[in-house]
Write an enzyme that holds these catalytic residues in place. Structure first.
Site, PDB file in Angstrom:
ATOM      1  N   HIS A 470       0.830  -1.205   0.000  1.00 53.56           N
ATOM      2  CA  HIS A 470       0.000   0.000   0.000  1.00 53.56           C
ATOM      3  C   HIS A 470       0.867   1.260   0.000  1.00 53.56           C
ATOM      4  O   HIS A 470       0.681   2.158  -0.837  1.00 53.56           O
ATOM      5  CB  HIS A 470      -0.915  -0.010   1.225  1.00 53.56           C
ATOM      6  CG  HIS A 470      -1.747   1.221   1.383  1.00 53.56           C
ATOM      7  ND1 HIS A 470      -3.060   1.287   0.977  1.00 53.56           N
ATOM      8  CD2 HIS A 470      -1.460   2.455   1.896  1.00 53.56           C
ATOM      9  CE1 HIS A 470      -3.542   2.488   1.228  1.00 53.56           C
ATOM     10  NE2 HIS A 470      -2.591   3.224   1.789  1.00 53.56           N
ATOM     11  N   GLU A 471       1.785   1.329   0.929  1.00 51.39           N
ATOM     12  CA  GLU A 471       2.603   2.541   1.031  1.00 51.39           C
ATOM     13  C   GLU A 471       3.493   2.722  -0.200  1.00 51.39           C
ATOM     14  O   GLU A 471       3.770   3.851  -0.610  1.00 51.39           O
ATOM     15  CB  GLU A 471       3.443   2.510   2.310  1.00 51.39           C
ATOM     16  CG  GLU A 471       2.632   2.552   3.596  1.00 51.39           C
ATOM     17  CD  GLU A 471       1.699   3.748   3.674  1.00 51.39           C
ATOM     18  OE1 GLU A 471       2.027   4.813   3.100  1.00 51.39           O
ATOM     19  OE2 GLU A 471       0.630   3.625   4.300  1.00 51.39           O
ATOM     20  N   HIS A 474       1.713   4.686  -2.767  1.00 53.52           N
ATOM     21  CA  HIS A 474       1.895   6.125  -2.582  1.00 53.52           C
ATOM     22  C   HIS A 474       3.244   6.570  -3.136  1.00 53.52           C
ATOM     23  O   HIS A 474       3.359   7.620  -3.773  1.00 53.52           O
ATOM     24  CB  HIS A 474       1.841   6.478  -1.097  1.00 53.52           C
ATOM     25  CG  HIS A 474       0.478   6.495  -0.497  1.00 53.52           C
ATOM     26  ND1 HIS A 474      -0.554   7.236  -1.009  1.00 53.52           N
ATOM     27  CD2 HIS A 474      -0.020   5.877   0.616  1.00 53.52           C
ATOM     28  CE1 HIS A 474      -1.631   7.079  -0.245  1.00 53.52           C
ATOM     29  NE2 HIS A 474      -1.337   6.252   0.738  1.00 53.52           N
ATOM     30  N   HIS A 477       3.226   6.922  -6.807  1.00 55.40           N
ATOM     31  CA  HIS A 477       2.513   8.140  -7.175  1.00 55.40           C
ATOM     32  C   HIS A 477       3.461   9.343  -7.071  1.00 55.40           C
ATOM     33  O   HIS A 477       3.517  10.189  -7.970  1.00 55.40           O
ATOM     34  CB  HIS A 477       1.304   8.309  -6.252  1.00 55.40           C
ATOM     35  CG  HIS A 477       0.290   9.276  -6.745  1.00 55.40           C
ATOM     36  ND1 HIS A 477      -0.802   9.659  -5.986  1.00 55.40           N
ATOM     37  CD2 HIS A 477       0.170   9.965  -7.908  1.00 55.40           C
ATOM     38  CE1 HIS A 477      -1.539  10.523  -6.668  1.00 55.40           C
ATOM     39  NE2 HIS A 477      -0.971  10.727  -7.833  1.00 55.40           N
TER      40      HIS A 477
END
Length: 683
Positions: A470-471, A474, A477
């Site tokens: 998940h991280e 980020h 992105h």
């Protein structure tokens, strides 16, 4: 000394990708660097407003985007450390800095002369020959300054500035109290027998945590940010489970010096007053006016739509847990839920999630899972840079290259928990990409994995594997966003869109070719057995009633606090009673399913950037679930798919309407059905 020769924060960047020279930075360097950076940007903005030439895009917006580069560099270097290694000395700097930072931000956002120039450019926007990103820059600066209060009169602006400064102090105090009480409430166990059910690695980590606190021969279990705790699923001793959950739920509400109740009440009152000053009925209305949701009603409608089926599913799950707990002669309570959930999972799916840890050794998960999926999808190459230093000895630095060999940026990983690190997991940018400034991205992921004793491998739970993927979503992105203006760099998107890319990246955890590549037994190298994988897939919707309910409960509490008017927020509110009433209102008041965050340790909304915005995760998950369907329909882990997702979504950063970017990627708006099916809410 504060000059560039003696203060490394003020010297021109000299390391690759402008990585801050953390090895040379001392605590005493930060405040002088901030003061110098404040003065520099103030001079830059004054030069814009002192012009006699008519406002143009170049002499106003471009000049504004060029301003503040030094402050951006200093602030990102400092706040990275403050959240991840917040020593007492760093906390003291942060406490002194908070009102100064708020005052400086207000001085620019509320500058009447600057706003007049921005408004003048905005008024002639249709006559300007601007590209899409430049046009959007004008629109965003004008809207953000308007929402910030730039159009208020001088007396109102002064009150707004006072409110913002006081709020900066309060939110800092909230986080400081929470960190201190979280450390104080770490649970000490005298014997290994009290921790029966833990793996050797988990027991080793607890012993090491005790040794680090001078408690040799004992065991310390530190608390996670959220209400529950991963070890509740394994602990056989019911009293140990009770102590652990009770400690978690007691944080910052014990009537001691770290009690957050008076802090959060004042935060809520001042946020409501600020919203009223800006012309909004509540803080939630003010925040959501500039999010994709648009209004509190839209958020509440979604949360209510999901709450009833989630609560019903949780009750069904509770009945299944109770059927097994009856044999032990107990009634299911909150501290029993995770433990008996694993018993039901084992009975229903023949699956013991705790037994999977030997297949999730952290280095393999990172390199052969997280990095591998990104390399296959986007063609990037990730290599460790042992010659570069992070802000703490535990931090690792990696360089990222594009498929053509071109340099992309740096990725830092800070994996382990420590007493100076705030709870949870997060990504932030130390340097952001901007063509205007000529900078490339430097991003960091922080987790809170317990560190085992030296020589013992770090074995992750499946939840921790999920967090790592998940991280890194980020991080991708932040790495991939390719913009001209720093205002749009990295993850600078609407709050209720920012979780979307990270949630999408979770899909690769159980994707066949990715899972087979990283899930190898620590001792034998054997892959995770195919039948176990099948059972993992079969159980994906299992316990989603609980998971959805605890999340929605926290989201509703956030909305309830921030829906208060000034008069309502000014009352002497009993925090526990307020929470109970809010949860009863939405039907999520099951004592066995506590909210994921109670108010006094709800850092997302009372010290982070998610006030009135915790709903963002499920709002973004609508897009995420729909995107996963698109990948499945179009061949999954392929470069063509990755390039499309990178170019049309991740690469946009904040430089355009995110929902328009989604439509460009997907060919239509997102549909909610995939989310309902994923969470078992279809009835």
């Amino acid at each position: 000394m504060t000059d560039a020769v003696n203060n490394p924060l003020l010297a021109p960047p000299s390391l690759p990708y402008d990585l801050p020279p953390y090895g040379s930075i001392a605590v005493e360097h930060y405040l002088p660097a901030f003061r110098a950076a404040f003065a520099t940007q103030r001079t830059e903005v004054d030069a814009i407003t002192a012009q006699t030439d008519a406002p143009t895009f170049e002499n106003t917006l471009i000049a504004l985007e060029r301003s503040g580069e030094l402050l951006d560099r200093v602030a990102r270097a400092f706040y990275t450390v403050a959240s991840a290694d917040g020593t007492a000395e760093i906390q003291a700097v942060e406490e002194e800095l908070a009102p100064l930072m708020a005052a400086h931000s207000d001085a620019i956002q509320l500058d009447a002369a600057l706003f007049a120039r921005v408004a003048a450019v905005h008024a002639q926007l249709d006559a300007l020959a601007l590209d899409d990103e430049s046009r959007y820059l004008v629109e965003r600066h004008h809207r953000e300054m308007s929402l910030a209060g730039a159009g208020l009169d001088d007396e109102q602006k002064q009150r707004l500035t006072d409110l913002n400064q006081r709020l900066s102090v309060l939110t800092n105090a909230f986080e400081k109290n929470l960190l201190a009480d979280t450390n104080d409430l770490a649970v000490v166990f005298d014997t290994a027998a009290e921790l029966d059910g833990l793996s050797d690695g988990e027991l080793s980590a607890a012993a090491q945590a005790a040794t680090d606190r001078g408690l040799d021969g004992r065991y310390v279990v530190t608390l996670t940010l959220y209400t529950g705790h991963p070890l509740l699923a394994s602990l056989k001793n019911r009293e140990s489970r009770r102590r652990l959950l009770e400690a978690s739920r007691s944080r910052a509400i014990r009537g001691n010096d770290h009690d957050n109740r008076p802090v959060l009440r004042e935060i809520v009152r001042l946020r409501a007053e600020r919203a009223a000053l800006l012309g909004y009925p509540s803080h939630a209305a003010a925040v959501l006016a500039d999010q994709t949701a648009g209004s509190p009603d839209a958020v509440r409608d979604l949360l209510r739509r999901l709450a009833a089926p989630a609560a019903a599913n949780a009750r069904s799950e509770q009945e299944a847990l109770q059927a097994i707990a009856d044999a032990d002669g107990i009634r299911i309570e909150a501290h029993d839920w995770a433990f008996y959930t694993e018993k039901v999972r084992a009975k229903r799916y023949d699956l013991d999630r705790a037994a999977l840890r030997p297949w999730f050794e952290v280095e393999r998960v990172l390199r052969d899972g997280v990095f591998y999926a990104a390399e296959q999808l986007y063609g990037i190459r990730i290599t460790e840079r042992h010659d570069l230093q992070g802000y703490h000895p535990d931090v690792r630095v990696f360089e990222v290259h594009n498929a053509d060999g071109g340099e992309l940026g740096l990725f830092l990983l800070d994996l382990y928990t420590r007493d100076t690190k705030r709870g949870g997991a997060w990504m932030n940018s130390i340097v952001t990409q901007s063509a205007l400034r000529g900078t490339a991205p430097v991003v960091v992921n922080n987790l809170n994995v317990n560190k085992p004793a030296p020589g013992t491998p770090t074995l992750l739970t499946l939840d921790e594997v999920t967090t790592l993927f998940h991280e890194f979503g980020h991080a991708l992105h932040g790495l991939f966003a390719t913009v001209t203006y720093p205002h749009f760099a990295g993850t600078a998107v609407y709050r209720d869109f920012v979780e979307f890319p990270s949630q999408v990246n979770e899909m690769w955890i159980l994707w066949p070719e990715v899972l087979a590549h990283y899930a190898r037994h620590i001792d034998t190298g054997e892959p995770l057995p195919a039948d176990v994988v099948e059972r993992l897939h079969a159980s994906e919707a299992f316990n989603q009633g609980f998971a959805t309910s605890e999340y929605l409960a926290a989201s509703w509490i956030d909305q309830a606090w921030h829906a208060l008017s000034v008069d309502e927020a000014s009352a002497d509110i009993d925090v526990a009673a307020f929470e109970a009433a809010a949860l009863s209102d939405i039907g999520l008041d099951n004592p066995a399913v506590p909210t994921r965050y109670a108010s006094t340790y709800f850092a997302h909304v009372f010290s982070g950037g998610y006030s009135a915005g915790y709903y963002s995760y499920i709002w973004s998950e609508v897009l995420d679930a729909d995107t996963v369907e698109w990948f499945r329909e179009n061949g999954g882990l392929t470069r063509d798919n990755g390039d499309r997702f990178r170019r049309r979504l991740l690469g946009v950063g904040g430089s355009g309407d995110p929902l328009a970017a989604y439509r460009d990627f997907r060919g239509r708006d997102a549909e909610i059905q995939p989310l309902l099916e994923r969470r078992g809410l279809t009835g």
